[in-house]
Scaffold this motif. Structure first.
Motif, mmCIF file in Angstrom:
data_model
loop_
_atom_site.group_PDB
_atom_site.id
_atom_site.type_symbol
_atom_site.label_atom_id
_atom_site.label_comp_id
_atom_site.label_asym_id
_atom_site.label_seq_id
_atom_site.Cartn_x
_atom_site.Cartn_y
_atom_site.Cartn_z
ATOM 1 N N LEU A 144 0.745 -1.186 -0.015
ATOM 2 C CA LEU A 144 -0.095 -0.143 0.061
ATOM 3 C C LEU A 144 0.866 1.267 0.039
ATOM 4 C CD1 LEU A 144 -2.890 1.127 0.152
ATOM 5 C CD2 LEU A 144 -2.766 1.404 2.681
ATOM 6 N N VAL A 145 1.800 1.006 0.879
ATOM 7 C CA VAL A 145 2.952 2.376 0.957
ATOM 8 C C VAL A 145 3.500 2.638 -0.472
ATOM 9 C CG1 VAL A 145 5.011 3.319 1.925
ATOM 10 C CG2 VAL A 145 2.945 2.529 3.491
ATOM 11 N N GLN A 146 4.045 1.384 -1.143
ATOM 12 C CA GLN A 146 4.600 1.479 -2.310
ATOM 13 C C GLN A 146 3.696 2.084 -3.503
ATOM 14 O OE1 GLN A 146 5.676 -2.251 -3.756
ATOM 15 N NE2 GLN A 146 7.660 -1.646 -4.868
ATOM 16 N N ARG A 147 2.521 1.731 -3.419
ATOM 17 C CA ARG A 147 1.521 2.164 -4.468
ATOM 18 C C ARG A 147 1.379 3.662 -4.279
ATOM 19 N NH1 ARG A 147 -3.803 -0.998 -4.620
ATOM 20 N NH2 ARG A 147 -2.397 -2.639 -5.362
ATOM 21 N N HIS A 148 1.149 4.281 -3.129
ATOM 22 C CA HIS A 148 0.652 5.408 -2.808
ATOM 23 C C HIS A 148 1.828 6.736 -2.550
ATOM 24 C CE1 HIS A 148 -3.523 4.477 -3.079
ATOM 25 N NE2 HIS A 148 -3.296 3.464 -2.219
ATOM 26 N N ALA A 149 3.079 6.137 -2.329
ATOM 27 C CA ALA A 149 4.059 6.722 -1.897
ATOM 28 C C ALA A 149 5.348 6.647 -2.795
ATOM 29 C CB ALA A 149 4.550 6.572 -0.500
ATOM 30 N N ASP A 150 5.151 6.375 -4.229
ATOM 31 C CA ASP A 150 6.192 5.991 -4.925
ATOM 32 C C ASP A 150 7.183 7.282 -5.115
ATOM 33 O OD1 ASP A 150 6.783 3.903 -6.075
ATOM 34 O OD2 ASP A 150 5.960 3.904 -8.272
ATOM 35 N N ASP A 151 6.534 8.589 -5.321
ATOM 36 C CA ASP A 151 7.222 9.512 -5.427
ATOM 37 C C ASP A 151 8.068 9.795 -4.267
ATOM 38 O OD1 ASP A 151 6.097 9.929 -7.788
ATOM 39 O OD2 ASP A 151 4.875 11.385 -7.551
#
Length: 204
Positions: A144-151
């Motif tokens: 979930l973090v990877q998907r929404h905090a990529d930048d």
């Protein structure tokens, strides 16, 4: 953390070692402490202009499977050499058209200590049917973090790389080794319970 120079060395080695014609292009080489993931581009299958989306997807799946079986021995030979050279398992994948497919890859267990509020987050995910266990719930949180905090993660990695470059430009620390070894720092254990292992994934 893996330095940019280490990644470049790994990518360069694969670019030189892969058999000619194995991939149309070496698309990705991703490295961490346990695993090297190599993804190459292969030619997309030809389908009729009026082929449906379902037919096109099936054609891509067939092409990926054909590539995987046909190149298995070549990839395993490269993987064995790379694992000996870099001390990491090698996993493979392909890009075919707009699709990205990974073959077998490493699932590394990571142990950690969580306080009650953090454990309650995992238990809520289990109760809600999102995950079957705390380890599965933790993996879900990471995705979930990877998907929404990529930048943000990309910016953090770039900052860490900058710190590493600055450190490498400092004076040689060998001169301080003798004086540092005279003392006793009491050991390096920190009780965090962190550990990692690796599964299989050497080129299948």
């Amino acid at each position: 953390m893996i330095t940019p120079e280490q990644r470049e060395k790994v990518r360069g080695w694969f670019a030189g070692r892969l058999p000619d014609g194995l991939f149309e292009e070496l698309a990705e080489v991703t490295v961490d402490r346990e695993e090297i993931t190599v993804v190459g581009r292969i030619a997309a299958p030809r389908t009729a202009d009026d082929a449906s989306a379902t037919e096109r997807r099936a054609a891509v799946e067939g092409r990926v499977q054909e590539f995987r079986e046909r190149t298995r021995e070549d990839r395993m030979a490269v993987a064995r050499e790379a694992e000996h050279r870099f001390g990491r398992k090698v996993s493979w994948g392909v890009r075919c058209g707009d699709e990205r497919a990974l073959f077998t890859h490493v699932a590394a267990p990571v142990m950690t200590r969580l306080r009650q509020p953090e454990r309650q987050v995992l238990d809520t995910l289990i109760a809600g049917g999102v995950a079957r266990s705390r380890s599965e719930a933790l993996a879900w949180c990471v995705r979930l973090v990877q998907r929404h905090a990529d930048d943000w993660l990309t910016e953090l990695r770039q900052s860490l790389e900058h710190v590493q470059r600055v450190r490498s430009q400092g004076p040689d620390t060998d001169a301080g080794t003798d004086s540092a070894s005279d003392g006793d720092d009491g050991g390096s254990g920190n009780g965090n319970g962190n550990g990692s292992g690796s599964g299989s994934g050497s080129g299948n």
